[in-house]
Design a protein around this motif. Sequence first.
Motif, PDB file in Angstrom:
ATOM      1  N   UNK A  12       0.831  -1.203   0.000  1.00  0.00           N
ATOM      2  CA  UNK A  12       0.000   0.000   0.000  1.00  0.00           C
ATOM      3  C   UNK A  12       0.868   1.256   0.000  1.00  0.00           C
ATOM      4  N   UNK A  13       1.883   1.281   0.877  1.00  0.00           N
ATOM      5  CA  UNK A  13       2.758   2.457   0.949  1.00  0.00           C
ATOM      6  C   UNK A  13       3.537   2.655  -0.351  1.00  0.00           C
ATOM      7  N   UNK A  14       3.972   1.541  -0.951  1.00  0.00           N
ATOM      8  CA  UNK A  14       4.713   1.652  -2.209  1.00  0.00           C
ATOM      9  C   UNK A  14       3.834   2.245  -3.306  1.00  0.00           C
ATOM     10  N   UNK A  15       2.585   1.830  -3.357  1.00  0.00           N
ATOM     11  CA  UNK A  15       1.667   2.379  -4.369  1.00  0.00           C
ATOM     12  C   UNK A  15       1.391   3.853  -4.123  1.00  0.00           C
ATOM     13  N   UNK A  17       3.414   6.025  -2.847  1.00  0.00           N
ATOM     14  CA  UNK A  17       4.607   6.811  -3.180  1.00  0.00           C
ATOM     15  C   UNK A  17       5.088   6.582  -4.604  1.00  0.00           C
ATOM     16  N   UNK A  18       4.457   5.663  -5.328  1.00  0.00           N
ATOM     17  CA  UNK A  18       4.863   5.396  -6.705  1.00  0.00           C
ATOM     18  C   UNK A  18       6.109   4.524  -6.804  1.00  0.00           C
ATOM     19  N   UNK A  19       6.470   3.861  -5.729  1.00  0.00           N
ATOM     20  CA  UNK A  19       7.627   2.969  -5.724  1.00  0.00           C
ATOM     21  C   UNK A  19       7.212   1.580  -6.216  1.00  0.00           C
ATOM     22  N   UNK A  20       8.172   0.772  -6.668  1.00  0.00           N
ATOM     23  CA  UNK A  20       7.835  -0.607  -7.055  1.00  0.00           C
ATOM     24  C   UNK A  20       7.417  -1.417  -5.827  1.00  0.00           C
TER      25      UNK A  20
END
Length: 76
Positions: A12-15, A17-20
């Motif tokens: 969820x956090x990666x999505x 922030x736009x991270x993989x």
Amino acid sequence: MSITQQYLLDTYRARQHGDPTPPAPGTNDWQAMRELADHRRFRAGLTRRQARGRIRAMLTRLLGQHRGAPRRTDAH
């Protein structure tokens, strides 16, 4: 918090922030075990110890001392 919950939170956090997205739990376990075995063989080579079969060789030495003793046989 379980591994699955932590993975979902990290995803969820990666999505956000736009991270993989991180790999799923257990994805790279076998690769990590192979790398650990490679590292142990490398370290054994540096110290000039036998790289493979050290435990088997030790057990053979220990159990080989008892080979001269007579074996028990069960009478049927």
